[in-house]
Design a protein around this motif. Structure first.
Motif, PDB file in Angstrom:
ATOM      1  N   UNK A  67       1.045  -0.962  -0.210  1.00  0.00           N
ATOM      2  CA  UNK A  67       0.100  -0.102   0.098  1.00  0.00           C
ATOM      3  C   UNK A  67       0.733   1.196   0.020  1.00  0.00           C
ATOM      4  N   UNK A  68       0.207   2.185  -1.251  1.00  0.00           N
ATOM      5  CA  UNK A  68       0.990   2.882  -1.226  1.00  0.00           C
ATOM      6  C   UNK A  68       0.769   4.486   0.589  1.00  0.00           C
ATOM      7  N   UNK A  69       0.047   3.991   1.800  1.00  0.00           N
ATOM      8  CA  UNK A  69      -0.327   4.742   2.411  1.00  0.00           C
ATOM      9  C   UNK A  69       0.643   4.484   3.830  1.00  0.00           C
ATOM     10  N   UNK A  70       0.776   5.148   4.567  1.00  0.00           N
ATOM     11  CA  UNK A  70       1.405   4.583   6.125  1.00  0.00           C
ATOM     12  C   UNK A  70       0.180   4.118   6.688  1.00  0.00           C
ATOM     13  N   UNK A  71       0.661   3.176   7.302  1.00  0.00           N
ATOM     14  CA  UNK A  71      -0.344   2.647   8.338  1.00  0.00           C
ATOM     15  C   UNK A  71       0.075   2.736   9.606  1.00  0.00           C
ATOM     16  N   UNK A 116      -5.190  -3.643   3.401  1.00  0.00           N
ATOM     17  CA  UNK A 116      -5.263  -4.216   2.353  1.00  0.00           C
ATOM     18  C   UNK A 116      -5.258  -3.476   1.624  1.00  0.00           C
ATOM     19  N   UNK A 117      -5.607  -4.436   0.401  1.00  0.00           N
ATOM     20  CA  UNK A 117      -5.465  -4.829  -1.037  1.00  0.00           C
ATOM     21  C   UNK A 117      -7.013  -4.408  -2.243  1.00  0.00           C
ATOM     22  N   UNK A 118      -6.379  -4.716  -3.157  1.00  0.00           N
ATOM     23  CA  UNK A 118      -7.113  -4.301  -4.912  1.00  0.00           C
ATOM     24  C   UNK A 118      -7.859  -5.121  -4.203  1.00  0.00           C
TER      25      UNK A 118
END
Length: 550
Positions: free
Chosen positions: A67-71, A424-426
């Motif tokens: 994911x490109x967003x920090x967790x 989460x993934x697409x």
């Protein structure tokens, strides 16, 4: 709420002990002590609240590659010291209806006491202002002071603080007058009236916590001890100053609320005088260093205490969430390269399905407790073997979200241990995981390094080498029961690979001296065991060393 209040008291108790050690170290080094108690008061309020409710977001450089967003990470999941089960039982022994009524009663009482305290402070301030009208102003030792017949020496006023002295001080010796004014002037310069007012506000926020009141008492004492030190540092003779304290103590005036005052109880005055006359010992710096280490250790302990899950299904009601809120959590979450978590809508809750996980063979239902936390319905649907002391540790699922409320990670907890914490993934990434699992089942070939992993597993090592953290954690907790199970079956004689199960696990039939057992293994891309399942093939009695998280 009761269990959270017990947690707060435990944290406050630990921080109080840490503050005591830090105060002692400060006294040894002749340093100020009041900041220790201010820090303890603030920490006792903020630490349990922040740890129980807040999350932090990792820098993008440390975010998962999927994911490109920090967790975001829930701070409660970074703690490592569970509360004693007997304390949790105190707050978890009520049925749902009684618990809801009790929580409401506690909240209402808490609010009422806080309001009464605030009102009492306002009334006290008004009465003090009324008393002040009868006091006269006068210059004393180059300081404009208020002279009262039955009050002082003290400093009054929050915005415009003034020194008030008793009338008898006007007939005292010049040296005693100078010491008294120096003491109160020191309070003014240190802004001690504002410090006391700030501490009172903290007390109003949590008036039921008796340990906070004790910390406030220690703060009041520390303020006077620090003031004594500043007066002596200003060049006043210690003998004359101590005589002045004794004189003020013997002629104690009427109290003026909780303002900084020179007088105190006889025992406290004796302690102050002894502290001023005490000479620094040879090993003072070494002992101070040890005390500081003890204080830091106890503060760290307080920060690592795991808050109780106040959203247990058996003690709290189900929240009603809008369809839009529930839809934010629907989607796919990657468990590992062969395992996929799928979240779908189901009425006022969600259904969670986990493919490629032996411990979660069936979908399970979760219902909302608040906007991001859900209670898990069913009897141990996460497949984690309960250990001694795990009573009341209800499983929960929490979604960490971005600023727009969209889910980024799914975190499942049971028995104080993280079962899932997955990104989460697409749909495209989810399809690749499903295809990889289907291909593995079709090929019916063992994992690379599977036989080596089986041999490691059958040797029942105490070391964590070659195993995932979750599996090693479960095996450590399951050790006694597993050893009994293996003793009954006897030593290994041979084993045979039988194929790949529908969960993607390697299936081995192990022949032991006194029976047969089935062992199912899952490995990661590095050949490490991430989950395992073994049972007596004849009795079908399962002994799991299994955590479904990769």
């Amino acid at each position: 709420m009761i269990e959270w209040m017990i947690y707060v008291v435990l944290v406050t108790l630990t921080l109080s002990a840490a503050a005591l050690a830090a105060e002692r170290a400060a006294k040894v080094r002749r340093a100020a002590t009041r900041w220790v108690w201010i820090a303890s008061l603030i920490g006792s309020l903020l630490l349990p609240t922040v740890i129980a409710t807040a999350s932090i977001r990792l820098p993008k450089a440390l975010a998962s590659s999927t994911t490109s967003t920090s967790a975001p990470i829930a701070l409660r999941n970074t703690t490592s010291i569970p509360m004693p089960p007997m304390l949790l039982d105190l707050g978890d022994a009520q049925v749902h209806e009684a618990s809801v009524r009790m929580d409401t009663l506690i909240s209402d009482t808490w609010m009422a006491i806080s309001l009464l305290m605030a009102l009492a402070l306002v009334v006290s301030s008004m009465l003090l202002h009324r008393r002040k009208r009868g006091w006269r102003e006068r210059m004393l030792c180059s300081e404009q002071v208020l002279v009262a017949s039955d009050a002082g020496p003290a400093v009054i006023g929050l915005l415009r603080s003034r020194i008030v002295v008793p009338a008898w001080l006007l007939q005292a010796s010049e040296a005693q007058q100078q010491c008294t004014i120096a003491h109160e002037r020191s309070h003014l310069r240190a802004h001690d009236p504002q410090l006391v007012a700030f501490a009172l506000i903290l007390l109003i926020l949590m008036p039921w916590n008796t340990l906070l009141w004790w910390q406030f008492h220690r703060l009041r004492r520390a303020i006077e001890v620090d003031c004594d030190a500043r007066v002596l540092q200003g060049g006043h003779d210690v003998g004359t100053y101590c005589e002045t304290l004794i004189q003020v103590g013997q002629r104690r005036s009427r109290r003026i609320g909780v303002v900084p005052a020179m007088s105190g109880s006889a025992s406290f005055l004796e302690l102050r005088i002894r502290h001023m006359l005490r000479k620094q010992k040879k090993w003072a710096h070494a002992s101070a260093a040890v005390l500081i280490c003890i204080s830091l250790g106890m503060a760290t302990f307080a920060a690592q205490v795991t808050p109780p899950d106040a959203t247990y299904r058996n003690t709290h009601g189900i929240a009603e969430l809008s369809s839009d809120t529930l839809d934010r959590y629907i989607g796919f979450y990657q468990n590992d390269s062969l395992s996929l978590i799928t979240v779908t809508r189901d009425g006022n809750g969600l259904t969670v399905s986990v493919s490629g996980a032996m411990g979660v063979p069936k979908p399970f239902h979760i219902v909302p407790i608040n906007e991001t936390r859900f209670a898990v319905e069913g009897d141990n649907p996460l497949g984690v073997v309960p250990f001694p002391g795990d009573k009341g540790a209800e499983p929960t699922v929490e979604f960490t979200t971005d600023n727009h409320g969209r889910a980024l990670r799914l975190v499942a907890n049971q028995n104080g241990h993280v079962i899932f914490d997955q990104p989460r993934i697409d749909k495209a990434a989810a399809d690749r995981i499903n295809d990889a699992l289907a291909t593995r089942i079709k090929m019916q070939k063992p994992f690379p390094g599977s036989e080596k992993a089986l041999q490691l597993f059958l040797s029942d090592p105490n070391s964590r080498a070659g195993m995932g953290d979750s599996l090693a954690w479960v095996r450590a907790h399951n050790k006694a029961a597993r050893e009994k199970f293996l003793t009954e079956l006897g030593p290994v004689e041979s084993y045979t690979f039988r194929g790949v199960t529908k969960f993607g696990a390697d299936d081995y039939l192990v022949k032991r001296k006194h029976g047969m057992e089935t062992v199912l293994l899952m490995l990661d891309g590095h050949g490490n065991l991430v989950s395992a399942f073994q049972f007596d093939s004849r009795s079908r009695f399962a002994k799991m060393d299994l955590i479904p998280a990769a």
